[in-house]
Write a protein that holds these residues in place. Structure first.
Motif, PDB file in Angstrom:
ATOM      1  N   GLU A 168       0.811  -1.216   0.000  1.00  0.00           N
ATOM      2  CA  GLU A 168       0.000   0.000   0.000  1.00  0.00           C
ATOM      3  C   GLU A 168       0.847   1.269   0.000  1.00  0.00           C
ATOM      4  O   GLU A 168       0.434   2.261  -0.579  1.00  0.00           O
ATOM      5  CB  GLU A 168      -0.912   0.012   1.230  1.00  0.00           C
ATOM      6  N   ILE A 169       2.026   1.217   0.661  1.00  0.00           N
ATOM      7  CA  ILE A 169       2.778   2.465   0.699  1.00  0.00           C
ATOM      8  C   ILE A 169       3.341   2.784  -0.687  1.00  0.00           C
ATOM      9  O   ILE A 169       3.511   3.940  -1.034  1.00  0.00           O
ATOM     10  CB  ILE A 169       3.886   2.488   1.780  1.00  0.00           C
ATOM     11  N   ALA A 174       2.511   6.146  -5.570  1.00  0.00           N
ATOM     12  CA  ALA A 174       2.118   6.277  -6.979  1.00  0.00           C
ATOM     13  C   ALA A 174       0.953   7.253  -7.139  1.00  0.00           C
ATOM     14  O   ALA A 174       0.967   8.111  -8.022  1.00  0.00           O
ATOM     15  CB  ALA A 174       1.749   4.908  -7.557  1.00  0.00           C
ATOM     16  N   LEU A 176       0.303   9.664  -5.336  1.00  0.00           N
ATOM     17  CA  LEU A 176       0.776  11.019  -5.044  1.00  0.00           C
ATOM     18  C   LEU A 176       1.670  11.557  -6.157  1.00  0.00           C
ATOM     19  O   LEU A 176       2.203  12.654  -6.049  1.00  0.00           O
ATOM     20  CB  LEU A 176       1.529  11.034  -3.717  1.00  0.00           C
ATOM     21  N   GLY A 177       1.859  10.749  -7.193  1.00  0.00           N
ATOM     22  CA  GLY A 177       2.577  11.249  -8.361  1.00  0.00           C
ATOM     23  C   GLY A 177       4.038  10.853  -8.438  1.00  0.00           C
ATOM     24  O   GLY A 177       4.756  11.349  -9.299  1.00  0.00           O
ATOM     25  N   GLN A 182      11.415   7.247  -7.964  1.00  0.00           N
ATOM     26  CA  GLN A 182      11.205   8.053  -6.752  1.00  0.00           C
ATOM     27  C   GLN A 182      10.617   7.201  -5.624  1.00  0.00           C
ATOM     28  O   GLN A 182      10.983   7.363  -4.468  1.00  0.00           O
ATOM     29  CB  GLN A 182      10.264   9.219  -7.050  1.00  0.00           C
TER      30      GLN A 182
ATOM     31  N   ARG B  46     -10.523   0.802  -6.506  1.00  0.00           N
ATOM     32  CA  ARG B  46      -9.140   0.669  -6.961  1.00  0.00           C
ATOM     33  C   ARG B  46      -9.046   0.768  -8.486  1.00  0.00           C
ATOM     34  O   ARG B  46      -8.053   1.255  -9.017  1.00  0.00           O
ATOM     35  CB  ARG B  46      -8.530  -0.640  -6.460  1.00  0.00           C
ATOM     36  N   LEU B  51      -5.285   1.701  -9.633  1.00  0.00           N
ATOM     37  CA  LEU B  51      -4.400   0.782  -8.913  1.00  0.00           C
ATOM     38  C   LEU B  51      -4.624  -0.656  -9.358  1.00  0.00           C
ATOM     39  O   LEU B  51      -3.849  -1.536  -9.045  1.00  0.00           O
ATOM     40  CB  LEU B  51      -4.645   0.889  -7.401  1.00  0.00           C
ATOM     41  N   ALA B  71      -2.049   5.132 -12.231  1.00  0.00           N
ATOM     42  CA  ALA B  71      -2.501   5.819 -11.013  1.00  0.00           C
ATOM     43  C   ALA B  71      -1.828   7.180 -10.896  1.00  0.00           C
ATOM     44  O   ALA B  71      -2.428   8.157 -10.464  1.00  0.00           O
ATOM     45  CB  ALA B  71      -2.185   4.964  -9.787  1.00  0.00           C
ATOM     46  N   ARG B  72      -0.550   7.219 -11.293  1.00  0.00           N
ATOM     47  CA  ARG B  72       0.226   8.450 -11.183  1.00  0.00           C
ATOM     48  C   ARG B  72      -0.348   9.556 -12.071  1.00  0.00           C
ATOM     49  O   ARG B  72      -0.386  10.723 -11.681  1.00  0.00           O
ATOM     50  CB  ARG B  72       1.666   8.146 -11.605  1.00  0.00           C
ATOM     51  N   VAL B  76      -5.546  11.303  -8.677  1.00  0.00           N
ATOM     52  CA  VAL B  76      -6.614  11.112  -7.702  1.00  0.00           C
ATOM     53  C   VAL B  76      -5.974  11.092  -6.320  1.00  0.00           C
ATOM     54  O   VAL B  76      -4.826  10.729  -6.175  1.00  0.00           O
ATOM     55  CB  VAL B  76      -7.369   9.791  -7.945  1.00  0.00           C
ATOM     56  N   PHE B  78      -5.895   9.271  -2.862  1.00  0.00           N
ATOM     57  CA  PHE B  78      -6.360   7.972  -2.369  1.00  0.00           C
ATOM     58  C   PHE B  78      -6.023   7.844  -0.893  1.00  0.00           C
ATOM     59  O   PHE B  78      -4.901   8.096  -0.490  1.00  0.00           O
ATOM     60  CB  PHE B  78      -5.700   6.842  -3.167  1.00  0.00           C
ATOM     61  N   PHE B  80      -6.052   5.176   2.287  1.00  0.00           N
ATOM     62  CA  PHE B  80      -6.129   3.742   2.535  1.00  0.00           C
ATOM     63  C   PHE B  80      -6.702   3.461   3.924  1.00  0.00           C
ATOM     64  O   PHE B  80      -6.572   4.272   4.836  1.00  0.00           O
ATOM     65  CB  PHE B  80      -4.738   3.116   2.444  1.00  0.00           C
ATOM     66  N   ALA B  84      -1.350   3.802   5.365  1.00  0.00           N
ATOM     67  CA  ALA B  84      -0.222   3.715   4.430  1.00  0.00           C
ATOM     68  C   ALA B  84       0.647   4.964   4.479  1.00  0.00           C
ATOM     69  O   ALA B  84       1.104   5.461   3.452  1.00  0.00           O
ATOM     70  CB  ALA B  84      -0.718   3.467   2.992  1.00  0.00           C
ATOM     71  N   GLY B  98       3.934  14.512  -2.016  1.00  0.00           N
ATOM     72  CA  GLY B  98       3.342  14.675  -3.339  1.00  0.00           C
ATOM     73  C   GLY B  98       3.860  15.902  -4.080  1.00  0.00           C
ATOM     74  O   GLY B  98       3.905  15.927  -5.305  1.00  0.00           O
ATOM     75  N   VAL B 101       7.884  15.268  -5.100  1.00  0.00           N
ATOM     76  CA  VAL B 101       8.198  14.345  -6.197  1.00  0.00           C
ATOM     77  C   VAL B 101       7.768  14.882  -7.559  1.00  0.00           C
ATOM     78  O   VAL B 101       7.934  14.204  -8.565  1.00  0.00           O
ATOM     79  CB  VAL B 101       7.561  12.940  -5.984  1.00  0.00           C
ATOM     80  N   ARG B 102       7.237  16.072  -7.579  1.00  0.00           N
ATOM     81  CA  ARG B 102       6.864  16.633  -8.883  1.00  0.00           C
ATOM     82  C   ARG B 102       8.104  16.911  -9.723  1.00  0.00           C
ATOM     83  O   ARG B 102       9.167  17.209  -9.179  1.00  0.00           O
ATOM     84  CB  ARG B 102       6.117  17.957  -8.678  1.00  0.00           C
ATOM     85  N   ARG B 149      -2.220  14.458   3.219  1.00  0.00           N
ATOM     86  CA  ARG B 149      -1.230  14.061   2.221  1.00  0.00           C
ATOM     87  C   ARG B 149      -1.892  13.910   0.850  1.00  0.00           C
ATOM     88  O   ARG B 149      -1.353  14.341  -0.169  1.00  0.00           O
ATOM     89  CB  ARG B 149      -0.587  12.743   2.643  1.00  0.00           C
ATOM     90  N   ALA B 150      -3.093  13.288   0.842  1.00  0.00           N
ATOM     91  CA  ALA B 150      -3.801  13.095  -0.425  1.00  0.00           C
ATOM     92  C   ALA B 150      -4.256  14.430  -1.008  1.00  0.00           C
ATOM     93  O   ALA B 150      -4.249  14.621  -2.223  1.00  0.00           O
ATOM     94  CB  ALA B 150      -4.990  12.163  -0.222  1.00  0.00           C
ATOM     95  N   VAL B 153      -1.734  17.236  -3.249  1.00  0.00           N
ATOM     96  CA  VAL B 153      -1.506  17.276  -4.699  1.00  0.00           C
ATOM     97  C   VAL B 153      -2.703  17.875  -5.433  1.00  0.00           C
ATOM     98  O   VAL B 153      -2.771  17.829  -6.664  1.00  0.00           O
ATOM     99  CB  VAL B 153      -1.173  15.876  -5.261  1.00  0.00           C
TER     100      VAL B 153
END
Lengths: 276, 357
Positions: A168-169, A174, A176-177, A182, B46, B51, B71-72, B76, B78, B80, B84, B98, B101-102, B149-150, B153
């Motif tokens: 899940e992590i 993924a 989160l982009g 990465q 999912r 996913l 998914a990337r 969206v 997500f 959990f 997670a 998020g 990592v852009r 966190r979700a 982004v």
């Protein structure tokens, strides 16, 4: 009010006493005897023995090849652990058992097998010789042998950590982009780093003291392919007990310092990455 | 963003998780996917998130096909069930992930990231927790961090997989209300999966009930509760008593006793002679000591549970079936019930489902 903390299972006094007695009997007493007998030869003799070019060369070779082998194992052991932890494939049970083989096999058997494989007329060496690559009877051969015996340490320390890592992590990363790279570098890497350092340390420590598999493939040329454990052995064969003890003591101190440093490093990375 | 799901099919080995599911969700809604475990609700979520690939069918975001996007790429958010969170990162770093990592071109400058993260931590009421690690927080706090966190982004859809499933009842209720308020503020299209009918009815504008990989009913909580489309939905949305009966002359009979057919009944005239299932909710059964109402049937009290806003009475009907009734505390005192007493039950309202019309 009692100051003693109650525990479900009693016996702190007994187990602690046993631990100390056992450690003393098995590790501390033999090692201190070594220090004691080395002290009998006096500082001047000691330095004279230890600082001869032949001994220094042996130390350099031993540590260098041990580090190289442990690094190789860290990389490829990680791959093996990843494959075993992540995927189901036919023959996985066999592959899993093969990883432990270097643990079980007498190291001398491994040494003889590797030597015959990598000798200039051997099964593998035959193909490498025309390329100018000599493995048997060179430091490269020592690295091959040390890699062989160190491999299970990395695989077996990293594998359970990878199994515990929730898929899940990665999915969270993924969504989160994060790219795959990465995700590996920022999410999976830090999580397995402490285990990887432990695996490296174990493989390295094992390689430092390795004797059986190395003697056959190394060729044992003084100054070139003579490792410390072998040097000690040959001193003993010449009844130079004082010399052997001196070298052994240096080896002991160095191993201890290195393991201590690696322990610190590991503690630091654990504290940083997985607190609480 | 609107989401459209067309003819999705998904199997795991021989198990059909989703069987030709189609769904159209307009922008800004808070939708619940409700169903028992194994109903395919998480698989559907999912698949929407990218996913899990569907075996067949399409997913459209804002009328654009998105089935083959990863998914990337779908952007969206997500959340959990088990949070997670990245254990080795502080709460602040988790939320900032998020943004960090852009690609360099679209990555905000460090000061902007800090500002954004602090703003989000404030939104989830955890601005004090930035330097903590996830393991130092409670379950409810962790889930709020996962949500922040979700949201970092700026997703166009928020997908939540049993977001309150791992929390205890009190925290769950609190977080539910809080999510409702958050949705009213942000108006981001949100879908959450749950097996808890109360949660779905309380939180969502629209509920999708799934059962065995198929959609049973889509509707507002009100529609679902008051006019359930199938026996399954009726059964799933709360406690229910089930009686087997027959339909004669447009009336429902349970072994000779006729029940008053009232309240939004389907036309029963054409179903004469068919078997019927009669569903009655426990609070819709009246209890009397004498058969003063037509269609009342006898039952014997077995157990009385008076701890709660309503008194729950378990009985055995005259036909030997277990029956549950909920009455007021006042009524309990009037009737002076105790185990072994015989009473008469009459449904105030029932809903009849007819087998095999």
């Amino acid at each position: 009010m009692s100051l003693k903390r109650r525990r479900i299972l009693p016996g702190f006094g007994l187990t602690m006493g046993y631990t100390l007695a056992y450690l003393s009997l098995v590790a501390l007493i033999p090692l201190s005897t070594l220090a004691l007998s080395a002290s009998g030869i006096g500082w001047a003799r000691f330095w004279h023995v230890v600082l001869t070019p032949r001994v220094i060369a042996a130390f350099r070779l031993t540590i260098g090849t041990a580090i190289a082998a442990a690094l190789i194992n860290s990389g490829f052991g990680l791959l093996v652990a990843w494959t075993l932890a992540r995927y189901e494939f036919p023959g996985k049970g066999v592959a899993d058992a093969l990883v432990d083989l270097p643990f079980a096999l007498p190291t001398s058997v491994a040494g003889i097998t590797l030597t015959s494989l990598y000798a200039a007329n051997g099964f593998v060496g035959r193909w490498l010789a025309p390329l100018g690559i000599k493995v048997a009877f060179t430091p490269l051969g020592i690295i091959v042998a040390l890699t062989f015996i160190g491999m299970p340490f990395v695989v077996r320390t990293v594998e359970p950590v990878l199994q515990d890592l929730e898929l899940e992590i990665e999915e969270a990363a993924a969504t989160l982009g994060a790219t795959r790279f990465q995700t590996f570098r920022r999410v999976i890497g830090p999580a397995i780093l402490p285990a990887l350092i432990t695996g490296f340390a174990l493989a390295f420590a094992r390689a430092l003291g390795e004797y059986g598999s190395v003697v056959f493939i190394a060729g044992n040329l003084p100054m070139r392919t003579e490792v410390v454990s072998l040097l000690i052995m040959s001193k003993l064969e010449q009844f130079d007990y004082a010399g052997a003890t001196a070298i052994a003591l240096v080896m002991l101190v160095m191993s201890f310092i290195m393991l201590f440093l690696i322990n610190l490093l590991q503690r630091w990375s654990t504290a940083r990455h997985a607190p609480g | 963003m609107s989401i459209e799901v067309r003819h999705i099919r998904k199997t795991f080995g021989n198990f059909v998780a989703l069987d030709d599911v189609s769904l159209d969700l307009p922008t800004g809604e808070l939708v619940a996917l409700l169903g028992p475990s194994g109903s395919g609700k998480t698989s559907l979520l999912r698949i929407i998130a990218g996913l899990e690939p569907p075996d067949a069918g399409e997913v459209h975001f804002d009328r654009e096909e998105a089935t083959n996007r990863s998914a990337r790429e779908r952007k969206v958010g997500f959340v959990f069930q088990h949070y997670a969170l990245f254990k080795h990162m502080t709460v602040f770093e988790n939320v900032a992930f998020g943004l960090r990592v852009r690609p360099r071109a679209t990555r905000p400058p460090p000061a902007a990231i800090t500002a954004k993260v602090n703003e989000l931590l404030k939104l989830v009421q955890l601005e004090w927790a930035g330097e903590r690690y996830p393991s130092q927080l409670s379950g409810g706090q962790r889930q709020r961090i996962a949500l922040a966190r979700a949201l970092a982004v700026e997703p166009r859809v928020l997908l939540l997989d049993e977001p309150f499933g791992a929390l205890d009842a009190k925290v769950r209720e609190e977080l539910r209300r809080w999510l409702r308020r958050l949705h009213d503020e942000l108006h981001i299209t949100s879908i959450f999966v749950t097996h808890d009918q109360e949660e779905a009815l309380e939180l969502a504008n629209r509920v999708v009930v799934l059962h065995n990989g198929k959609i049973e009913q889509i509707g507002t909580p009100d529609e679902l509760y008051h006019s359930p489309a199938t026996p399954f939905v009726y059964n799933f949305l709360g406690n229910v008593n089930l009686f087997h009966g027959r339909i004669e002359d447009g009336q429902v009979y349970i072994r000779g006793t006729s029940l008053p057919a009232n309240g939004g009944q389907p036309d029963l005239a054409h179903a004469n002679g068919k078997d019927a299932m009669v569903y009655v909710r426990p609070h819709l059964l009246d209890m009397n000591l004498r058969p003063i109402v037509k269609g009342a049937f006898a039952a014997t009290v077995r157990h009385i549970n008076a701890a709660g806003p309503k008194v729950k009475v378990e009985l055995t009907s005259q036909w030997g079936d277990p029956v549950q009734v909920e009455i007021d505390h006042d009524r309990l005192r009037e009737l002076q019930l105790e185990p072994g007493v015989e009473v008469y039950l009459s449904p105030r309202e029932n809903r009849v489902f007819v087998y095999q019309i």
